[in-house]
Scaffold this active site. Sequence first.
Site, PDB file in Angstrom:
ATOM      1  N   ARG A   1       0.828  -1.216   0.000  1.00  0.00           N
ATOM      2  CA  ARG A   1       0.000   0.000   0.000  1.00  0.00           C
ATOM      3  C   ARG A   1       0.864   1.269   0.000  1.00  0.00           C
ATOM      4  NH1 ARG A   1      -5.099  -1.722   3.876  1.00  0.00           N
ATOM      5  NH2 ARG A   1      -6.535  -2.134   2.164  1.00  0.00           N
TER       6      ARG A   1
ATOM      7  N   LYS B   1     -13.233  -9.228   8.796  1.00  0.00           N
ATOM      8  CA  LYS B   1     -14.149  -8.095   9.014  1.00  0.00           C
ATOM      9  C   LYS B   1     -15.587  -8.556   8.765  1.00  0.00           C
ATOM     10  CE  LYS B   1     -10.695  -4.559   8.139  1.00  0.00           C
ATOM     11  NZ  LYS B   1     -10.152  -3.541   7.225  1.00  0.00           N
TER      12      LYS B   1
ATOM     13  N   GLY C   1     -12.853  -3.970   1.408  1.00  0.00           N
ATOM     14  CA  GLY C   1     -14.207  -3.449   1.642  1.00  0.00           C
ATOM     15  C   GLY C   1     -14.591  -2.432   0.572  1.00  0.00           C
TER      16      GLY C   1
END
Length: 382
Positions: free
Chosen positions: A37, A189, A363
């Site tokens: 990232r 999650k 997500g």
Amino acid sequence: MKTLDDLLSEGVAGRRVLLRADLNVPLDGEKITDDGRIRAVLPTLNALLEGGATVTVVSHLGRPKGAPDPKYTLAPVAARLSELLGGPVNFGAAGDAKVTLLENLRFNPGETSKDEGERKAFAQELAAHGDVYVDDAFGAVHRKHASVYDVAALLPHYTGYLVARELEVLSKLTGEAERPYVVVLGGSKVSDKLAVIEALLPKVDKLLIGGGMCFTFLKAQGYEVGKSLLQDEMVDTCKDLLQRGGDKIVLPTDVLSADKFAADAAVQTVGVDAIPADGLGLDIGPESVAAFAAALESAKTVFWNGPMGVFELAPFAAGTRGVAEAITKVDGFTVVGGGDSAAAVRALGIPEDGFSHISTGGGASLEFLEGKALPGIVALEG
Ligand SMILES: Nc1ncnc2c1ncn2[C@@H]1O[C@H](COP(=O)(O)OP(=O)(O)O)[C@@H](O)[C@H]1O
Ligand SMILES: O=C(OP(=O)(O)O)[C@H](O)COP(=O)(O)O
């Protein structure tokens, strides 16, 4: 939406840019286990620096509770960013370097507050660091947070290269995706992603569920899941989803049950009807991997988010490896998304070119696929 190239053609020399990045990298203590990232934002950051801008980078890391918590400091990220840039990075406050990384946004309760006034007040503080705002935090565009949503209203705003590229590639997964379309979900999650399943069900041909996600479904099927990850209040929702999904939803039939959450745990492979009361399901079993691979074989479009098990611990990596390898064999358009999923692919040595695209957002990608308006994108459009 205005793009980074629009900003560069306006000229950034001598201007202060507030850059929202998603530098939420996996850590083992203070060690970054995957810097994907950080690397993903370098094209945008370098373009701004080459244009002569001074850049304040902001990001969250993990989920601290609105107060400083040393476990979630961005200090290791500042050090790695400096290495990757080959130059100094100020950390915490502006200094001599052209790049400053502020401390974890989520140390401030205003960042994630449900109270709009509180969020806006924090957004004002952030906006003071820039003349313009660039959002390159694709992994966080689904969050209605001060640094993602509210701040865009306060400054001229632009999409970074990463956000633009992610939207372009992922749009191939909406609308006319080639069928069969298979989505694989896992990870931890659970509550975030259970909500997405409902919206995805009508759009996909198969939904394979492993990882920490699967135990709430197994419980809904009537199995006992021992001490595995369980979202008790969602069991009824899962029952309903299973009923509506019919044979679209494929669940594991065997799991690896451990006596503790550790690499040296005693592990047994058990049928999902035989998870010991004190057992922790930390990976899907070999029979499940084979069934998931079979379901993927004829797929023409695949989206995968969430590791199938606790791949960070070697005894529980086989499920994730098996599913990753099956996806790399698919003759079609394949995307893996999510901070940990992308990290898992690299950590397990799966060739990155085995996927059509590796997304930085889990997500965020899922909510994009779902067709939901993403707050971070809505804000950039305004
Ligand atoms: N059965 C399981 N029990 C507990 N944690 C799990 C299980 N399977 C996977 N995980 C954990 O899920 C984490 C990743 O979840 P998540 O953040 O949802 O994925 P991503 O970052 O790819 O979106 C990993 O750290 C992994 O260890
Ligand atoms: O890691 C992230 O998302 P992901 O695990 O879905 O890929 C993003 O940094 C968003 O983090 P959040 O889910 O704590 O808001």
